[in-house]
Structures are given as structure tokens and as C-alpha cells.
Design a protein around this motif. Structure first.
Motif, PDB file in Angstrom:
ATOM      1  N   ARG A  38      35.469  36.634  39.913  1.00 45.58           N
ATOM      2  CA  ARG A  38      36.505  35.914  40.249  1.00 45.58           C
ATOM      3  C   ARG A  38      37.523  36.247  39.303  1.00 45.58           C
ATOM      4  O   ARG A  38      39.260  36.915  40.019  1.00 45.58           O
ATOM      5  CB  ARG A  38      36.281  34.043  40.348  1.00 45.58           C
ATOM      6  CG  ARG A  38      36.798  33.130  40.887  1.00 45.58           C
ATOM      7  CD  ARG A  38      37.596  33.711  42.250  1.00 45.58           C
ATOM      8  NE  ARG A  38      38.542  33.320  42.675  1.00 45.58           N
ATOM      9  CZ  ARG A  38      40.113  33.730  43.927  1.00 45.58           C
ATOM     10  NH1 ARG A  38      39.698  35.374  43.969  1.00 45.58           N
ATOM     11  NH2 ARG A  38      40.833  33.250  43.960  1.00 45.58           N
ATOM     12  N   ARG A  39      37.142  36.645  38.213  1.00 42.08           N
ATOM     13  CA  ARG A  39      38.186  36.795  36.895  1.00 42.08           C
ATOM     14  C   ARG A  39      38.464  38.100  37.230  1.00 42.08           C
ATOM     15  O   ARG A  39      39.725  37.714  37.208  1.00 42.08           O
ATOM     16  CB  ARG A  39      37.260  36.296  35.647  1.00 42.08           C
ATOM     17  CG  ARG A  39      38.683  36.985  34.830  1.00 42.08           C
ATOM     18  CD  ARG A  39      37.059  36.939  33.495  1.00 42.08           C
ATOM     19  NE  ARG A  39      36.565  37.470  33.089  1.00 42.08           N
ATOM     20  CZ  ARG A  39      37.399  38.973  32.611  1.00 42.08           C
ATOM     21  NH1 ARG A  39      38.229  39.319  32.735  1.00 42.08           N
ATOM     22  NH2 ARG A  39      35.989  39.541  32.905  1.00 42.08           N
ATOM     23  N   ILE A  40      37.981  38.765  37.861  1.00 38.03           N
ATOM     24  CA  ILE A  40      38.458  40.332  38.193  1.00 38.03           C
ATOM     25  C   ILE A  40      39.898  40.495  39.289  1.00 38.03           C
ATOM     26  O   ILE A  40      40.537  40.922  39.530  1.00 38.03           O
ATOM     27  CB  ILE A  40      37.455  41.953  38.602  1.00 38.03           C
ATOM     28  CG1 ILE A  40      36.522  42.522  37.373  1.00 38.03           C
ATOM     29  CG2 ILE A  40      37.738  42.398  38.998  1.00 38.03           C
ATOM     30  CD1 ILE A  40      35.154  42.493  37.809  1.00 38.03           C
ATOM     31  N   LEU A  43      42.144  38.009  37.990  1.00 39.98           N
ATOM     32  CA  LEU A  43      43.437  39.659  36.928  1.00 39.98           C
ATOM     33  C   LEU A  43      44.342  40.550  38.432  1.00 39.98           C
ATOM     34  O   LEU A  43      45.525  41.447  37.395  1.00 39.98           O
ATOM     35  CB  LEU A  43      42.689  40.057  35.897  1.00 39.98           C
ATOM     36  CG  LEU A  43      42.124  39.105  35.026  1.00 39.98           C
ATOM     37  CD1 LEU A  43      41.277  39.799  34.928  1.00 39.98           C
ATOM     38  CD2 LEU A  43      43.625  38.578  34.219  1.00 39.98           C
ATOM     39  N   GLU A  44      43.708  41.584  38.953  1.00 33.48           N
ATOM     40  CA  GLU A  44      43.946  42.697  39.623  1.00 33.48           C
ATOM     41  C   GLU A  44      44.909  41.938  40.909  1.00 33.48           C
ATOM     42  O   GLU A  44      44.927  42.368  41.949  1.00 33.48           O
ATOM     43  CB  GLU A  44      42.482  43.415  40.191  1.00 33.48           C
ATOM     44  CG  GLU A  44      42.184  43.892  38.670  1.00 33.48           C
ATOM     45  CD  GLU A  44      41.335  45.063  39.099  1.00 33.48           C
ATOM     46  OE1 GLU A  44      40.838  45.557  39.513  1.00 33.48           O
ATOM     47  OE2 GLU A  44      40.583  44.903  38.361  1.00 33.48           O
ATOM     48  N   GLY A  45      44.844  40.668  41.349  1.00 33.22           N
ATOM     49  CA  GLY A  45      45.668  39.845  42.606  1.00 33.22           C
ATOM     50  C   GLY A  45      44.819  40.502  43.981  1.00 33.22           C
ATOM     51  O   GLY A  45      45.315  40.980  44.773  1.00 33.22           O
ATOM     52  N   LEU A  46      43.904  40.553  43.434  1.00 30.22           N
ATOM     53  CA  LEU A  46      42.897  41.118  44.985  1.00 30.22           C
ATOM     54  C   LEU A  46      42.174  39.757  45.489  1.00 30.22           C
ATOM     55  O   LEU A  46      41.649  38.905  44.941  1.00 30.22           O
ATOM     56  CB  LEU A  46      41.271  41.456  44.649  1.00 30.22           C
ATOM     57  CG  LEU A  46      41.356  43.063  43.430  1.00 30.22           C
ATOM     58  CD1 LEU A  46      40.586  43.419  43.240  1.00 30.22           C
ATOM     59  CD2 LEU A  46      42.777  43.806  44.308  1.00 30.22           C
ATOM     60  N   LEU A  51      37.985  43.180  47.355  1.00 28.16           N
ATOM     61  CA  LEU A  51      37.397  43.086  46.683  1.00 28.16           C
ATOM     62  C   LEU A  51      36.133  43.778  47.403  1.00 28.16           C
ATOM     63  O   LEU A  51      34.853  44.520  46.851  1.00 28.16           O
ATOM     64  CB  LEU A  51      36.877  41.651  46.265  1.00 28.16           C
ATOM     65  CG  LEU A  51      37.188  40.692  44.922  1.00 28.16           C
ATOM     66  CD1 LEU A  51      36.694  39.785  44.348  1.00 28.16           C
ATOM     67  CD2 LEU A  51      36.580  41.667  43.883  1.00 28.16           C
ATOM     68  N   THR A  52      35.488  43.284  48.386  1.00 26.41           N
ATOM     69  CA  THR A  52      34.391  44.269  49.131  1.00 26.41           C
ATOM     70  C   THR A  52      34.819  45.281  49.483  1.00 26.41           C
ATOM     71  O   THR A  52      34.032  46.446  49.061  1.00 26.41           O
ATOM     72  CB  THR A  52      34.607  43.469  50.806  1.00 26.41           C
ATOM     73  OG1 THR A  52      33.947  41.600  50.541  1.00 26.41           O
ATOM     74  CG2 THR A  52      33.579  44.454  51.381  1.00 26.41           C
TER      75      THR A  52
END
Length: 81
Positions: A38-40, A43-46, A51-52
Motif C-alpha cells: 500500500r505504501r508503494i 508513493l508511486e500513485g498506483l 499494482l496487479t
């Protein structure tokens, strides 16, 4: 947190997702926990789909294995003998 923000001349706090820390106006620091995935994403606006899709190669490899070992799960009709 609310009381400290309400008492501050400038009621702002800083949230640092990289190190999972909130810094309040008076300088007090509070560490917090957040799921790494969730943090990633934050941070990356995904979103969840993006993410998948980062795992696309692994997903495609799995689907290829499934098509060979369990074609009926993949919508592939079995061959007639």
C-alpha cells in the motif's frame, strides 16, 4: 494529534511515507505502520489494477502453465481421441 494541531499557529503536519513518520507542528514525531504494498502504491500513485499489472510476467507464466496442465480451466476444449 488533534489537540496539538488545534493549538498550533500553523496547523500543519508532515506525513513521510518513505519512513512512515508523521511530524507535528511542535516537532513531535510519530512513527506509524503501513502495509508495504500500500505504501508503494501511494508513493508511486498506483491503483489496485496497476499494482496487479506490475506482476504481469508472473501472471502470464501462471496462465500458460494452467493452459497446459488444466486446459478445461482456461476455456480450452479437450481434444477428441
Amino acid at each position: 494529534i488533534f489537540a496539538e494541531l488545534a493549538a498550533a499557529n500553523t496547523p500543519q503536519m508532515t506525513v513521510d511515507l518513505r519512513i512512515s513518520r508523521i511530524t507535528l507542528p511542535a516537532g513531535r514525531r510519530l512513527d506509524f505502520q503501513i502495509d508495504a504494498e500500500r505504501r508503494i502504491a501511494l508513493l508511486e500513485g498506483l491503483d489496485e489494477i496497476e499494482l496487479t499489472l506490475r506482476s504481469r510476467a508472473e501472471i502470464e507464466a501462471y496462465e500458460a502453465r494452467e493452459a497446459k496442465t488444466r486446459p478445461w480451466n482456461c476455456g480450452i476444449a479437450p481434444e477428441n481421441p
